[in-house]
Design a protein around this motif. Structure first.
Motif, PDB file in Angstrom:
ATOM      1  N   LYS A   1      -3.155  12.899  -0.015  1.00 27.79           N
ATOM      2  CA  LYS A   1      -4.358  13.952   0.816  1.00 27.79           C
ATOM      3  C   LYS A   1      -5.428  12.857  -0.233  1.00 27.79           C
ATOM      4  CE  LYS A   1      -3.597  17.574   2.080  1.00 27.79           C
ATOM      5  NZ  LYS A   1      -2.033  17.378   2.734  1.00 27.79           N
ATOM      6  N   THR A   2      -6.900  12.754   0.079  1.00 25.04           N
ATOM      7  CA  THR A   2      -7.657  11.870  -0.066  1.00 25.04           C
ATOM      8  C   THR A   2      -8.829  12.189  -1.176  1.00 25.04           C
ATOM      9  OG1 THR A   2      -8.690  11.460   2.058  1.00 25.04           O
ATOM     10  CG2 THR A   2      -6.816   9.737   1.122  1.00 25.04           C
ATOM     11  N   VAL A   3      -9.363  11.206  -1.433  1.00 22.80           N
ATOM     12  CA  VAL A   3     -10.654  11.824  -1.939  1.00 22.80           C
ATOM     13  C   VAL A   3     -11.778  12.029  -1.599  1.00 22.80           C
ATOM     14  CG1 VAL A   3     -12.481  11.511  -3.740  1.00 22.80           C
ATOM     15  CG2 VAL A   3     -10.628  11.295  -5.032  1.00 22.80           C
ATOM     16  N   ILE A   4     -11.565  10.759  -1.143  1.00 18.87           N
ATOM     17  CA  ILE A   4     -12.008  11.135   0.951  1.00 18.87           C
ATOM     18  C   ILE A   4     -11.758   9.842   1.283  1.00 18.87           C
ATOM     19  CG2 ILE A   4     -14.287   8.671  -0.172  1.00 18.87           C
ATOM     20  CD1 ILE A   4     -16.192  10.138   0.612  1.00 18.87           C
ATOM     21  N   HIS A   5     -11.742   9.350   3.125  1.00 20.20           N
ATOM     22  CA  HIS A   5     -11.473   9.264   3.734  1.00 20.20           C
ATOM     23  C   HIS A   5     -12.113   8.737   4.436  1.00 20.20           C
ATOM     24  CE1 HIS A   5      -7.988   7.924   6.973  1.00 20.20           C
ATOM     25  NE2 HIS A   5      -8.862   7.267   6.357  1.00 20.20           N
ATOM     26  N   ALA A   6     -13.208   7.635   4.544  1.00 18.53           N
ATOM     27  CA  ALA A   6     -14.922   7.528   5.144  1.00 18.53           C
ATOM     28  C   ALA A   6     -14.365   6.264   5.969  1.00 18.53           C
ATOM     29  CB  ALA A   6     -15.734   7.226   4.144  1.00 18.53           C
ATOM     30  N   ASP A   7     -15.522   6.922   7.414  1.00 21.92           N
ATOM     31  CA  ASP A   7     -15.740   5.395   8.295  1.00 21.92           C
ATOM     32  C   ASP A   7     -16.923   5.136   7.839  1.00 21.92           C
ATOM     33  OD1 ASP A   7     -15.260   4.008  10.245  1.00 21.92           O
ATOM     34  OD2 ASP A   7     -16.054   4.981  12.091  1.00 21.92           O
ATOM     35  N   LYS A   8     -17.184   3.177   8.578  1.00 22.97           N
ATOM     36  CA  LYS A   8     -18.402   2.774   7.877  1.00 22.97           C
ATOM     37  C   LYS A   8     -18.657   1.920   8.550  1.00 22.97           C
ATOM     38  CE  LYS A   8     -15.652   0.217   4.233  1.00 22.97           C
ATOM     39  NZ  LYS A   8     -15.748  -1.355   5.287  1.00 22.97           N
ATOM     40  N   THR A   9     -20.309   1.606   8.892  1.00 28.68           N
ATOM     41  CA  THR A   9     -20.187  -0.330   8.929  1.00 28.68           C
ATOM     42  C   THR A   9     -20.650  -0.845   8.197  1.00 28.68           C
ATOM     43  OG1 THR A   9     -22.503   0.775   9.471  1.00 28.68           O
ATOM     44  CG2 THR A   9     -20.839   1.346  11.606  1.00 28.68           C
TER      45      THR A   9
ATOM     46  N   THR B   1       0.384  -1.448  -0.398  1.00 24.52           N
ATOM     47  CA  THR B   1      -0.037  -0.103   0.113  1.00 24.52           C
ATOM     48  C   THR B   1       0.894   0.724   0.184  1.00 24.52           C
ATOM     49  OG1 THR B   1      -1.704  -1.482   1.025  1.00 24.52           O
ATOM     50  CG2 THR B   1      -1.749   0.959   1.262  1.00 24.52           C
ATOM     51  N   GLN B   2       1.697   1.378   0.824  1.00 25.45           N
ATOM     52  CA  GLN B   2       2.906   1.820   0.061  1.00 25.45           C
ATOM     53  C   GLN B   2       3.432   3.147  -0.551  1.00 25.45           C
ATOM     54  OE1 GLN B   2       5.056   1.502   4.607  1.00 25.45           O
ATOM     55  NE2 GLN B   2       4.754   2.984   4.789  1.00 25.45           N
ATOM     56  N   LYS B   3       3.593   1.540  -1.119  1.00 21.57           N
ATOM     57  CA  LYS B   3       4.191   1.364  -2.862  1.00 21.57           C
ATOM     58  C   LYS B   3       3.631   2.291  -4.016  1.00 21.57           C
ATOM     59  CE  LYS B   3       4.816  -1.988  -5.442  1.00 21.57           C
ATOM     60  NZ  LYS B   3       5.640  -3.086  -5.828  1.00 21.57           N
ATOM     61  N   MET B   4       2.092   2.252  -3.619  1.00 20.83           N
ATOM     62  CA  MET B   4       0.948   2.153  -4.251  1.00 20.83           C
ATOM     63  C   MET B   4       0.676   3.822  -3.775  1.00 20.83           C
ATOM     64  SD  MET B   4      -0.026  -0.062  -6.722  1.00 20.83           S
ATOM     65  CE  MET B   4      -0.826   0.502  -7.254  1.00 20.83           C
ATOM     66  N   LEU B   5       0.810   3.702  -3.054  1.00 21.63           N
ATOM     67  CA  LEU B   5       0.798   5.638  -2.061  1.00 21.63           C
ATOM     68  C   LEU B   5       1.329   6.264  -3.008  1.00 21.63           C
ATOM     69  CD1 LEU B   5      -0.628   5.304   1.053  1.00 21.63           C
ATOM     70  CD2 LEU B   5      -2.114   5.814  -0.572  1.00 21.63           C
ATOM     71  N   LYS B   6       3.429   5.609  -3.143  1.00 25.12           N
ATOM     72  CA  LYS B   6       3.682   6.697  -3.527  1.00 25.12           C
ATOM     73  C   LYS B   6       3.589   6.922  -4.853  1.00 25.12           C
ATOM     74  CE  LYS B   6       7.244   5.750  -0.034  1.00 25.12           C
ATOM     75  NZ  LYS B   6       8.073   4.557  -0.182  1.00 25.12           N
ATOM     76  N   ALA B   7       3.592   6.398  -5.656  1.00 20.82           N
ATOM     77  CA  ALA B   7       3.509   5.705  -6.987  1.00 20.82           C
ATOM     78  C   ALA B   7       1.333   6.554  -7.162  1.00 20.82           C
ATOM     79  CB  ALA B   7       2.782   4.558  -8.004  1.00 20.82           C
ATOM     80  N   SER B   8       0.960   6.427  -6.420  1.00 16.34           N
ATOM     81  CA  SER B   8      -0.505   7.758  -6.983  1.00 16.34           C
ATOM     82  C   SER B   8      -0.010   9.102  -6.690  1.00 16.34           C
ATOM     83  CB  SER B   8      -1.006   7.179  -5.675  1.00 16.34           C
ATOM     84  OG  SER B   8      -1.528   7.786  -4.790  1.00 16.34           O
TER      85      SER B   8
ATOM     86  N   CYS C   1      -3.521   3.254   9.807  1.00 17.20           N
ATOM     87  CA  CYS C   1      -2.474   2.876  10.024  1.00 17.20           C
ATOM     88  C   CYS C   1      -2.075   3.893   9.905  1.00 17.20           C
ATOM     89  CB  CYS C   1      -1.819   1.615   9.560  1.00 17.20           C
ATOM     90  SG  CYS C   1      -2.484  -0.283  10.298  1.00 17.20           S
ATOM     91  N   PRO C   2      -1.416   4.879  10.681  1.00 15.84           N
ATOM     92  CA  PRO C   2      -0.181   5.681  10.692  1.00 15.84           C
ATOM     93  C   PRO C   2       0.863   5.898   9.454  1.00 15.84           C
ATOM     94  CG  PRO C   2       0.505   5.077  12.467  1.00 15.84           C
ATOM     95  CD  PRO C   2      -1.159   4.288  12.024  1.00 15.84           C
ATOM     96  N   GLU C   3       1.564   4.910   9.662  1.00 13.81           N
ATOM     97  CA  GLU C   3       2.180   4.886   8.486  1.00 13.81           C
ATOM     98  C   GLU C   3       2.326   5.098   7.068  1.00 13.81           C
ATOM     99  OE1 GLU C   3       2.320   0.876  10.108  1.00 13.81           O
ATOM    100  OE2 GLU C   3       1.140   2.543  10.564  1.00 13.81           O
ATOM    101  N   LEU C   4       0.998   5.196   6.571  1.00 11.71           N
ATOM    102  CA  LEU C   4      -0.037   5.337   5.288  1.00 11.71           C
ATOM    103  C   LEU C   4       0.129   6.755   4.887  1.00 11.71           C
ATOM    104  CD1 LEU C   4      -2.557   2.508   4.954  1.00 11.71           C
ATOM    105  CD2 LEU C   4      -0.121   2.111   3.969  1.00 11.71           C
ATOM    106  N   GLY C   5       0.055   7.981   5.969  1.00 14.55           N
ATOM    107  CA  GLY C   5       0.544   9.451   6.266  1.00 14.55           C
ATOM    108  C   GLY C   5      -0.894   9.685   5.326  1.00 14.55           C
ATOM    109  N   LEU C   6      -2.155   8.918   5.899  1.00 16.19           N
ATOM    110  CA  LEU C   6      -3.483   9.600   4.810  1.00 16.19           C
ATOM    111  C   LEU C   6      -3.968  10.402   5.130  1.00 16.19           C
ATOM    112  CD1 LEU C   6      -5.628   6.272   3.701  1.00 16.19           C
ATOM    113  CD2 LEU C   6      -3.805   7.364   2.131  1.00 16.19           C
ATOM    114  N   ASP C   7      -3.968  11.466   4.706  1.00 12.89           N
ATOM    115  CA  ASP C   7      -4.609  12.712   5.544  1.00 12.89           C
ATOM    116  C   ASP C   7      -3.934  13.891   5.625  1.00 12.89           C
ATOM    117  OD1 ASP C   7      -6.645  13.328   3.101  1.00 12.89           O
ATOM    118  OD2 ASP C   7      -7.619  11.585   4.565  1.00 12.89           O
TER     119      ASP C   7
END
Length: 201
Positions: free
Chosen positions: A74-82, A34-41, A62-68
């Protein structure tokens, strides 16, 4: 002029939360991909969609992904769900902002539950779906090949992170090729280890 092979990719990160670390088979390998894909993104300007599953109980992404994070992705959306699928009403609304159907590449957990239901919903909505075999897992490792076989049958493409990145580019003449090639080289050791662990035939 060189053009990308996939012109409308989007990265979907499904429920990679702290509290899942001890439960998920080879969780660190999923994080690494996932970290690799985030760098690529960031290099390829791929939009990122992310979710958490009931974060009040199961914790933050997980904080190491550095989302937002201030200096992170930066994400289009970072949503919580059930619900198990990532396609919550909130995520569907975010998807409506895109003019065309997307080529959605999925990483995260669990392969047979949230990843499966997200894939089925995206396919139903007319999007193309790529599932990274080196970027998904479950608590029980035996669930993973069963889920991937089913989703392949449903019309998803099961592939690897490196294969997807090169297909996404499609041409060594594109402007970002050198950066992606460098990323692939820098992560080659962890990629090999992850493939040998998560993608045993």
């Amino acid at each position: 002029m060189a053009q990308r092979r996939i012109t409308n990719p989007a990265l979907f990160i499904c429920d990679l939360q702290d509290k899942f670390r001890p439960a998920i088979h080879e969780f660190p390998k999923v994080i690494s991909t996932t970290q690799k894909m985030l760098k690529a993104s960031q290099i390829l300007n791929i939009p990122v969609f992310a979710t958490t599953q009931n974060k009040t109980r199961l914790g933050e992404t997980c904080p190491e992904l550095g989302l937002d994070a201030a200096d992170g992705v930066k994400t289009v959306i970072h949503a919580d769900k059930t619900m198990f699928s990532m396609l919550t009403p909130e995520v569907r609304k975010a998807l409506e902002k895109f003019d065309s159907k997307l080529s959605c590449v999925i990483v995260g957990i669990e392969s047979h539950i949230c990843v499966t239901q997200t894939t089925l919903d995206l396919l139903h909505e007319g999007h193309k779906v790529y599932i990274l075999a080196d970027g998904v897992s479950s608590c029980n490792k035996e669930e993973v090949p069963i889920a991937l076989a089913r989703l392949r049958h449903e019309g998803a493409v099961v592939t690897s992170s490196e294969s997807f990145l090169y297909e996404c580019m499609g041409d060594a003449g594109i402007e970002e090729f050198r950066q992606i090639a460098r990323l692939v080289k820098e992560t080659s050791s962890s990629t090999k280890d992850t493939l040998q662990t998560l993608c045993k035939i």
